[in-house]
Every structure is written in structure tokens, then in C-alpha cells.
Write a protein that holds these residues in place. Structure first.
Motif, short mmCIF file in Angstrom:
data_model
loop_
_atom_site.label_atom_id
_atom_site.label_comp_id
_atom_site.label_asym_id
_atom_site.label_seq_id
_atom_site.Cartn_x
_atom_site.Cartn_y
_atom_site.Cartn_z
N ALA A 78 7.36 -2.27 -7.48
CA ALA A 78 6.56 -2.42 -8.71
C ALA A 78 7.48 -2.60 -9.91
O ALA A 78 8.51 -1.92 -10.02
N GLU A 99 4.40 -5.82 -7.42
CA GLU A 99 3.20 -5.58 -8.21
C GLU A 99 3.53 -5.14 -9.63
O GLU A 99 4.63 -4.66 -9.92
N ARG A 112 1.42 -2.92 -12.68
CA ARG A 112 0.22 -2.19 -13.10
C ARG A 112 0.24 -2.04 -14.61
O ARG A 112 1.27 -1.68 -15.17
N THR A 139 -8.83 -2.75 -9.97
CA THR A 139 -8.65 -1.68 -10.95
C THR A 139 -8.49 -0.35 -10.24
O THR A 139 -9.29 -0.03 -9.35
N HIS A 161 -5.99 1.44 -14.54
CA HIS A 161 -4.91 0.46 -14.39
C HIS A 161 -5.43 -0.83 -13.75
O HIS A 161 -6.12 -0.77 -12.73
N VAL A 218 -4.31 -3.85 -11.55
CA VAL A 218 -3.22 -4.07 -10.59
C VAL A 218 -3.08 -5.56 -10.33
O VAL A 218 -4.06 -6.24 -10.01
N TYR A 219 -1.84 -6.04 -10.50
CA TYR A 219 -1.52 -7.45 -10.24
C TYR A 219 -0.50 -7.49 -9.11
O TYR A 219 0.45 -6.70 -9.11
#
Ligand SMILES: CC(C)(COP(=O)(O)OP(=O)(O)OC[C@H]1O[C@@H](n2cnc3c(N)ncnc32)[C@H](O)[C@@H]1OP(=O)(O)O)[C@@H](O)C(=O)NCCC(=O)NCCS
Length: 182
Positions: free
Chosen positions: A95, A131, A133, A155, A169, A171-172
Motif C-alpha cells: 500500500a 493499493e 486508501r 469503501t 476509506h 480503496v483503490y
């Protein structure tokens, strides 16, 4: 220790070093209010010693292969940090987290830094998933993964306690196969 990453336009990501504490703490201090809106660690960082302790910790994480944090140097001046806040080696997953000083906002620097981290993560660290967030109301932060073609995966409800309240959050995620064919 990883070498510095070049991100173009005079921006370099250098692994954080203990000597950076003297430049990093005043930057946190000058941006305390705006950073504290989104980053819970800001409340616990009140001196150069706290910043040194943070750097000692992230350097230990880098040695253990569980994180990698960089100072962002723009034309020779420290303007923020970015890096892998955690790396899960077993799952080839990590992340990204980041922040910039106010005066460095609005130049595309973090988009360039994250682009460099994606290249480093997928190519050198052989990650499969990266990722990001961000607080659902953190428009500037969310714009970065959106600009770079991450997928909005969903989310996490009340994922973080911030200033006495729980925030959701967004999340991608980006996968190695998506990054290769972008
Ligand atoms: C989140 C944060 C790093 C975003 O900073 P930022 O400067 O908006 O992000 P970028 O460096 O990618 O720059 C994008 C901005 O530069 C502009 N820009 C200029 N040249 C650009 C270029 N070549 N490429 C992309 N954007 C460019 C964009 O238009 C955008 O500005 P706008 O929002 O006014 O349209 C910063 O707001 C911050 O540190 N916030 C506080 C801490 C925080 O929230 N951290 C994240 C927690 S999840």
C-alpha cells in the motif's frame, strides 16, 4: 537500502535517512493542521526526536522488507514523503501512502512520485498488487489513484479513527497486469 528513484521534473524519492529529521520535522510542524485532518500519526509527532524515531522505524521496516519510505526532494528541497507503508511479501502486495507540504501542492508532484513508486513496485519489488486508501472526503488524495488509472474497489466503512471520529476509506487497487497494459 534501495537507491533513490527519479520521478522527473526535478523530483527525486530518496530513502529516508536519520539526518533528514532536521528538515522533516519543521515541514510537519508547518503543515500540522492540514496533515492532521487526514493522517493520524501527526498528533504524536511533536519534536525532531519523534521524527527521528519515525525514521528509525521506517528504516527498520525497509531492512525487514515490510515497508519503504522516501523523502520527496524537489529541486533539492524536502517537500514531503511517499512510499510503501506496508509490504506483504507473501502476497506480493503493498500500500502506498503520501503527503506534501502546502507550497508543493498543485504541481503534479505526488502523481509523479506515485508513478515512480508503481514502476519500482511492479518492476523491482515484483509486486502483483498495489493499493491506495484515502478518506472518502479527501478529494485531493483520491484524485491521484483516479488520475493514474487505479480501480476504485470499494469503501472500508469506519476504517480509521481520526480526530475522535471514524472515517470511511475509499480503496483503490492496481494489479501488475493492469499496469503493464496501461
Ligand atoms: C494528497 C496530496 C499529496 C495531493 O497533493 P496534490 O498536489 O493535489 O497532488 P499532485 O502532486 O498529484 O498534483 C495534482 C495537482 O497538480 C495539478 N498538476 C499540475 N501539473 C500536473 C501534472 N503534470 N500532472 C498531474 N497534475 C498536475 C493538478 O491539476 C492538480 O491540481 P488541482 O487539484 O488543483 O487540479 C496533498 O493534498 C496532501 O499532502 N494532503 C494532505 C495529506 C494527505 O491527505 N495525504 C493522503 C492521505 S490518504
Amino acid at each position: 537500502m534501495t537507491a533513490a528513484l527519479k520521478a522527473g521534473r526535478g523530483l527525486e524519492l530518496r530513502p529516508l535517512h536519520l539526518r533528514d529529521a532536521k528538515a522533516l520535522f519543521p515541514l510537519v510542524e508547518a503543515n500540522r493542521e492540514r496533515l492532521g485532518r487526514w493522517l493520524p500519526w501527526v498528533d504524536a509527532n511533536h519534536s525532531v526526536l519523534d521524527t527521528r524515531a519515525f525514521i528509525v522505524r521506517v528504516r527498520a521496516h525497509a531492512r525487514a522488507g515490510i515497508g519503504q519510505s522516501f523523502g520527496l526532494w524537489w529541486k533539492g528541497t524536502l517537500v514531503g514523503t511517499a512510499g510503501f507503508v506496508w509490504i506483504d511479501a507473501a502476497n506480493h502486495s503493498a500500500a502506498i501512502g503520501y503527503w506534501l507540504a502546502r507550497e508543493a501542492e498543485g504541481h503534479g508532484l505526488m502523481t509523479a512520485a506515485v508513478t515512480a513508486l508503481l514502476r519500482h513496485g511492479f518492476r523491482s519489488l515484483k509486486l502483483n498488487r498495489i493499493e491506495i486508501r484515502a478518506g472518502v472526503r479527501n478529494r485531493r488524495s483520491r484524485a491521484i489513484p483516479e488520475r493514474l488509472g487505479f480501480r476504485h474497489e470499494g469503501t472500508l466503512r469506519q476504517a480509521e479513527r481520526l480526530g475522535g471520529r471514524f472515517v470511511d476509506h475509499a480503496v483503490y487497487g492496481m494489479l501488475a497486469e493492469e499496469w503493464r497494459r496501461r
